[in-house]
Scaffold this active site. Structure first.
Site, PDB file in Angstrom:
ATOM      1  N   GLU A  43       0.861  -1.179   0.000  1.00 37.75           N
ATOM      2  CA  GLU A  43       0.000   0.000   0.000  1.00 37.75           C
ATOM      3  C   GLU A  43       0.894   1.224   0.000  1.00 37.75           C
ATOM      4  O   GLU A  43       1.824   1.332   0.797  1.00 37.75           O
ATOM      5  CB  GLU A  43      -0.928   0.061   1.214  1.00 37.75           C
ATOM      6  CG  GLU A  43      -1.855   1.276   1.124  1.00 37.75           C
ATOM      7  CD  GLU A  43      -2.796   1.434   2.306  1.00 37.75           C
ATOM      8  OE1 GLU A  43      -3.954   1.800   2.064  1.00 37.75           O
ATOM      9  OE2 GLU A  43      -2.367   1.212   3.454  1.00 37.75           O
ATOM     10  N   GLU A  68       4.936   5.242   3.296  1.00 38.97           N
ATOM     11  CA  GLU A  68       4.395   6.512   3.787  1.00 38.97           C
ATOM     12  C   GLU A  68       5.556   7.471   4.013  1.00 38.97           C
ATOM     13  O   GLU A  68       6.689   7.045   4.220  1.00 38.97           O
ATOM     14  CB  GLU A  68       3.623   6.273   5.093  1.00 38.97           C
ATOM     15  CG  GLU A  68       2.990   7.479   5.716  1.00 38.97           C
ATOM     16  CD  GLU A  68       2.048   8.218   4.788  1.00 38.97           C
ATOM     17  OE1 GLU A  68       2.359   9.380   4.483  1.00 38.97           O
ATOM     18  OE2 GLU A  68       1.020   7.664   4.367  1.00 38.97           O
ATOM     19  N   ASP A 117      -3.010  12.293  -3.514  1.00 44.49           N
ATOM     20  CA  ASP A 117      -3.188  13.714  -3.796  1.00 44.49           C
ATOM     21  C   ASP A 117      -3.154  13.911  -5.310  1.00 44.49           C
ATOM     22  O   ASP A 117      -2.178  13.534  -5.957  1.00 44.49           O
ATOM     23  CB  ASP A 117      -2.065  14.511  -3.132  1.00 44.49           C
ATOM     24  CG  ASP A 117      -2.341  15.998  -3.112  1.00 44.49           C
ATOM     25  OD1 ASP A 117      -3.103  16.484  -3.978  1.00 44.49           O
ATOM     26  OD2 ASP A 117      -1.808  16.676  -2.223  1.00 44.49           O
ATOM     27  N   ASP A 154     -11.496  10.397  -5.462  1.00 42.99           N
ATOM     28  CA  ASP A 154     -12.779  11.085  -5.588  1.00 42.99           C
ATOM     29  C   ASP A 154     -12.687  12.203  -6.631  1.00 42.99           C
ATOM     30  O   ASP A 154     -13.499  13.105  -6.664  1.00 42.99           O
ATOM     31  CB  ASP A 154     -13.284  11.615  -4.241  1.00 42.99           C
ATOM     32  CG  ASP A 154     -12.217  12.272  -3.408  1.00 42.99           C
ATOM     33  OD1 ASP A 154     -11.117  12.516  -3.935  1.00 42.99           O
ATOM     34  OD2 ASP A 154     -12.478  12.534  -2.228  1.00 42.99           O
TER      35      ASP A 154
END
Length: 166
Positions: A43, A68, A117, A154
């Site tokens: 991920e 991350e 992002d 989204d």
């Protein structure tokens, strides 16, 4: 950055790797690191590790690697995973764009990238988008032949752009 309390915490956590030399040295040695040859699920961008730590707790026969950049998110992801009794995981502090330095060809079984992002405010920011042609080519290379890539956003235009590249 000096006052970030998570910097020192993650240095002592065996489930977090923040040294790029250490991270890159594991390339093609993930089975050795995990002590098994289970498939690797990746991920990129954990947020606080909610989804993937739960996914890992239900799939203990897989090895999970999270990528991350933020120290607090690294810590929270590792903490949530341990709280769910997940053992086969590692959290890497590195850019998603570096997957070709971290994994060899056919080393990853499945990749999740949720709500990256979109960097859509200005043209100069668009170069920071993760899901661009070169990254997707690298992702395809490191992923097994039947590769699975789970992507959520989204932003419809971002989804359409990624679909066009794929």
């Amino acid at each position: 950055m000096k006052n970030n309390p998570y910097i020192n915490i993650i240095k002592t956590d065996t489930h977090i790797a923040s040294d790029t030399k250490e991270i890159y040295s594991k390339r093609w040695k993930w089975g050795e690191y995990f002590g098994n040859e289970n498939e690797i699920y990746l991920e990129i961008g954990t947020w606080h590790g909610n989804f993937f730590s739960l996914e890992a707790s239900h799939n203990k026969d897989k090895n999970f690697i999270w990528m991350e950049l933020k120290y607090k998110r690294l810590f929270k992801t590792a903490e949530k995973s341990r709280n769910l009794w997940v053992e086969n995981f590692l959290v890497l502090k590195d850019f998603g764009q570096n997957i070709d330095k971290i994994f060899e060809k056919n080393e990853v079984a499945k990749t999740y990238i949720y709500f990256p992002d979109p960097w859509d405010n200005k043209d100069r920011q668009k170069k920071h988008k993760l899901l661009q042609k070169e990254f997707l080519q690298n992702l395809h290379e490191i992923t097994k032949d039947w590769w699975k890539f789970c992507f959520k956003t989204d932003h419809k235009w971002y989804f359409d752009d990624v679909l066009d590249i794929i």
